[in-house]
Design a protein around this motif. Structure first.
Motif, PDB file in Angstrom:
ATOM      1  N   ALA A 174      -0.486   4.247  -1.908  1.00  0.00           N
ATOM      2  CA  ALA A 174      -1.624   4.906  -1.250  1.00  0.00           C
ATOM      3  C   ALA A 174      -1.141   5.824  -0.134  1.00  0.00           C
ATOM      4  N   GLN A 228     -11.594   4.967   1.667  1.00  0.00           N
ATOM      5  CA  GLN A 228     -12.658   5.114   0.669  1.00  0.00           C
ATOM      6  C   GLN A 228     -13.486   3.846   0.566  1.00  0.00           C
ATOM      7  N   ASP A 229     -12.843   2.687   0.665  1.00  0.00           N
ATOM      8  CA  ASP A 229     -13.577   1.425   0.622  1.00  0.00           C
ATOM      9  C   ASP A 229     -14.569   1.336   1.777  1.00  0.00           C
ATOM     10  N   TYR A 284      -7.113   5.078   0.169  1.00  0.00           N
ATOM     11  CA  TYR A 284      -7.828   4.099  -0.647  1.00  0.00           C
ATOM     12  C   TYR A 284      -8.640   3.160   0.244  1.00  0.00           C
ATOM     13  N   GLU A 285      -8.043   2.677   1.320  1.00  0.00           N
ATOM     14  CA  GLU A 285      -8.744   1.797   2.247  1.00  0.00           C
ATOM     15  C   GLU A 285      -9.893   2.551   2.919  1.00  0.00           C
ATOM     16  N   SER A 312      -4.094   4.918   4.759  1.00  0.00           N
ATOM     17  CA  SER A 312      -4.380   4.751   3.340  1.00  0.00           C
ATOM     18  C   SER A 312      -5.711   5.397   2.966  1.00  0.00           C
ATOM     19  N   ASP A 341       0.807  -1.217   0.000  1.00  0.00           N
ATOM     20  CA  ASP A 341       0.000   0.000   0.000  1.00  0.00           C
ATOM     21  C   ASP A 341       0.842   1.271   0.000  1.00  0.00           C
TER      22      ASP A 341
END
Length: 179
Positions: free
Chosen positions: A63, A102-103, A99-100, A97, A60
Motif C-alpha cells: 500500500a 479509503q477504509d 488503502y487505510e 496507506s 502494508d
C-alpha cells in the motif's frame, strides 16, 4: 515518526458555514502541540492542531509503494468533528496507506484529507516499504480432475421415498403422512 498536522481555517464561502477547515501540511518530527497558531493573515489562520505518530507496518508495504507511485505522494489525515466550538475538528489518525485512508473514507463518519508528503518523509516511507515488500509469485489455480456431473450426490433426502419432490424436508413429509 511524530507528525504535526497543520489545519487552515478560512472564512466560509456561504452564510451557513462561518469557517472552512482544511488540512494543508504535515510537520515530520514535530513536538507535541495543541492548536498552536502558526500564521494569521487576512482572516486565514493556520494551526498546528496536533502531533500524532505515523506508524508503518511491514504488512502494508504494498500500500505504501502504491501511494508513493502517484504523481504527488500524500499523507492522509483522518479528522472527526468535535463538540468544541473553537476547535471543531479532532485529528484522529495520520497514515501513508491509501488503502487505510479509503477504509476511513468509506465509513463517512470521518473526514479524510490528502496532504502532500515532504521529500524527507517520502524517502523514509520508500526505504521502509522497499525493505519490507515481498513480491508474491502468481500461482495459477487448477481445476480438480473429478467429474462432478457423474452422480447427483446429496440431492434430496434419502428418507423420503417419493420421487415427486426430492427437495422436500422429512418434517414436511411426516406431516403429510399424518393427515
Amino acid at each position: 515518526m511524530p507528525l504535526g498536522v497543520v489545519l487552515r481555517r478560512a472564512p466560509g464561502v456561504t452564510r451557513w458555514a462561518e469557517y472552512s477547515w482544511k488540512a494543508v501540511a504535515v510537520l515530520p518530527g514535530a513536538a507535541e502541540a495543541s492548536w498552536q497558531v502558526l500564521r494569521e493573515e487576512s482572516g486565514v489562520n493556520e494551526f498546528h492542531a496536533a502531533t500524532l505518530p505515523l506508524e508503518l507496518h511491514g504488512s502494508d508495504a504494498e500500500a505504501y509503494l502504491h501511494g508513493l507511485s502517484t504523481k504527488v505522494p500524500c499523507i492522509y489525515v483522518v479528522l472527526r468533528e468535535s463538540d468544541d466550538v473553537t476547535h471543531p475538528l479532532e485529528v484522529t489518525l495520520v497514515t501513508a496507506s491509501p488503502y487505510e485512508a479509503q477504509d476511513y473514507a468509506d465509513s463517512s463518519e470521518e473526514i479524510v484529507e490528502k496532504v502532500p508528503m515532504p521529500d524527507g518523509l517520502i524517502a523514509w516511507v520508500r526505504d521502509f516499504a522497499q525493505m519490507h515488500h515481498h513480491e508474491e509469485k502468481f500461482k495459477k489455480r487448477r481445476r480438480d480432475k473429478t467429474d462432478i456431473g457423474a452422480t447427483e450426490d446429496g440431492i434430496g433426502d434419502a428418507r423420503i421415498s417419493q420421487m415427486a419432490d426430492v427437495y422436500r424436508s422429512p418434517v414436511q413429509a411426516k406431516k403429510e403422512r399424518l393427515q
